[in-house]
Enzyme design. Structure first.
Site, PDB file in Angstrom:
ATOM      1  N   VAL A 154      37.470  29.403  33.166  1.00 17.18           N
ATOM      2  CA  VAL A 154      37.460  30.618  32.269  1.00 17.18           C
ATOM      3  C   VAL A 154      38.023  31.763  33.010  1.00 17.18           C
ATOM      4  O   VAL A 154      37.616  32.083  34.300  1.00 17.18           O
ATOM      5  CB  VAL A 154      35.988  30.652  32.081  1.00 17.18           C
ATOM      6  CG1 VAL A 154      35.811  32.132  31.137  1.00 17.18           C
ATOM      7  CG2 VAL A 154      35.421  29.608  31.089  1.00 17.18           C
ATOM      8  N   LYS A 155      38.847  32.719  32.613  1.00 13.76           N
ATOM      9  CA  LYS A 155      39.143  33.715  33.187  1.00 13.76           C
ATOM     10  C   LYS A 155      38.233  35.024  33.086  1.00 13.76           C
ATOM     11  O   LYS A 155      38.617  35.764  32.251  1.00 13.76           O
ATOM     12  CB  LYS A 155      40.641  34.244  32.752  1.00 13.76           C
ATOM     13  CG  LYS A 155      41.468  34.865  33.850  1.00 13.76           C
ATOM     14  CD  LYS A 155      42.863  35.019  33.691  1.00 13.76           C
ATOM     15  CE  LYS A 155      43.514  36.028  34.407  1.00 13.76           C
ATOM     16  NZ  LYS A 155      43.626  35.648  36.001  1.00 13.76           N
ATOM     17  N   ALA A 156      37.158  34.832  33.580  1.00 10.58           N
ATOM     18  CA  ALA A 156      36.178  35.814  33.520  1.00 10.58           C
ATOM     19  C   ALA A 156      36.187  36.905  34.744  1.00 10.58           C
ATOM     20  O   ALA A 156      36.325  36.517  35.770  1.00 10.58           O
ATOM     21  CB  ALA A 156      34.707  35.223  33.669  1.00 10.58           C
TER      22      ALA A 156
END
Ligand SMILES: Cc1ncc(COP(=O)(O)O)c(C=O)c1O
Length: 307
Positions: A154-156
């Site tokens: 997840v590109k958090a």
């Protein structure tokens, strides 16, 4: 580098100084944001800019929002149109880096799922020395975040605190960048890119279950190896000492592009200069992203001269 004149917030173009969020928003308090980093490449001959694999970036953005349970779907077509409008408003006719940030706004708590805000930025981004000359790296003592705690898939924005710890330590120790290992001690990725090595002529990269971002450039690289350079990439576990045995290695990512890794823990990689396969890959990669190679047209979204 000068700030751009305009940014975009929730689909509206705003002056740079007016793009603000509240200090009590969950995105500030808890890092409740997801994002994408994308590049736009200027083709001087055609006088057009190409956004590279925009659709795949938007798909991954939706995946990140979904995993983080953000309340509202954002319409991809609206984002694409707003992005093109912003590039034109900033009159950008050079290579650029784009950031799409989606965040939990308002003044809610840790579990708030809305209201959702989104912003776009477009900044000039010429190719760096890391790409043309290469980088010296260390294996970080900081481990990569784990899928059951902070999924790297997840590109958090909050994930990047892991990368910050590793990068800052690496820099203090005199390296350009670091390679992070998984909690099991296998190679994962760098704080902002995926990793490839070449052993016995065969490219290898950690698999998607190695706590990496499922990188779009990683996919592009594997396709280039297979379609143009007659090499099939092995997606497999990589041990630390294989980093010292590799003939060539490099980082790849939208922001990083293709960066030759010249040494790891002061062991030269191969002969200590960028290897022939890495250079051949760079050549094909830049021809494709810039639209100088006409194949894979679906990967390029034109900005000024839409089809
Ligand atoms: C941690 C991390 N890994 C890998 C990548 C490469 O991903 P992509 O090629 O999709 O830009 C990035 C860059 O966004 C990143 O931040």
């Amino acid at each position: 580098m000068a700030n751009p004149k305009y940014l975009s917030m929730n689909g509206e173009i705003v002056p740079f100084a007016e793009a603000k969020v509240h200090v009590l928003s969950p995105c500030v308090k808890y890092g409740a944001g997801v994002f994408e980093g994308i590049r736009g490449y200027w083709n001087a001959e055609r006088k057009d800019m190409y956004l590279f694999r925009l659709r795949e970036h938007l798909q991954r953005l939706h995946f990140s929002m979904n995993v983080m349970r953000f309340a509202h779907e954002i319409d991809s077509r609206k984002v694409e149109n707003a992005l093109i409008d912003l590039i034109k408003a900033n009159e950008l006719r050079e290579d650029i880096h784009i950031r799409i940030l989606v965040y939990v706004d308002g003044d809610g708590d840790m579990a708030s799922t809305g209201p959702i805000g989104w912003s776009l930025s477009t900044l000039p981004a010429p190719t760096t020395k890391a790409v043309t000359e290469g980088v010296h790296c260390a294996v970080s003592s900081w481990r990569r975040i784990n899928d059951n705690a902070m999924p790297a898939r997840v590109k958090a924005t909050a994930n990047y605190n892991n990368g910050r710890l590793a990068s800052l330590q690496g820099r203090l120790d005199g390296y350009d960048n670091v390679i992070m290992l998984t909690h099991l001690g296998r190679v994962a990725e760098s704080p902002g890119s995926c990793f490839f090595m070449v052993r016995n002529g065969v490219p290898a990269t950690p698999g998607v279950t190695s706590d990496i971002l499922e990188s779009i450039t990683r996919d592009t690289v594997m396709r280039i190896f297979e379609e143009y350079l007659e090499r099939k990439t092995e997606e497999r576990d990589i041990d630390r000492t294989e980093l010292y045995a590799a003939e060539e290695s490099f980082f790849c990512g939208s922001g990083y592009e293709i960066q030759p890794v010249l040494s790891v823990d002061r062991h030269p990689v191969g002969t200590g200069v960028a290897g022939p396969l890495t250079r051949a890959l760079q050549q094909k990669y830049f021809a494709l992203v810039r639209g100088q190679a006409t194949d894979h047209a679906a990967w390029r979204t034109p900005v000024y001269l839409p089809n």
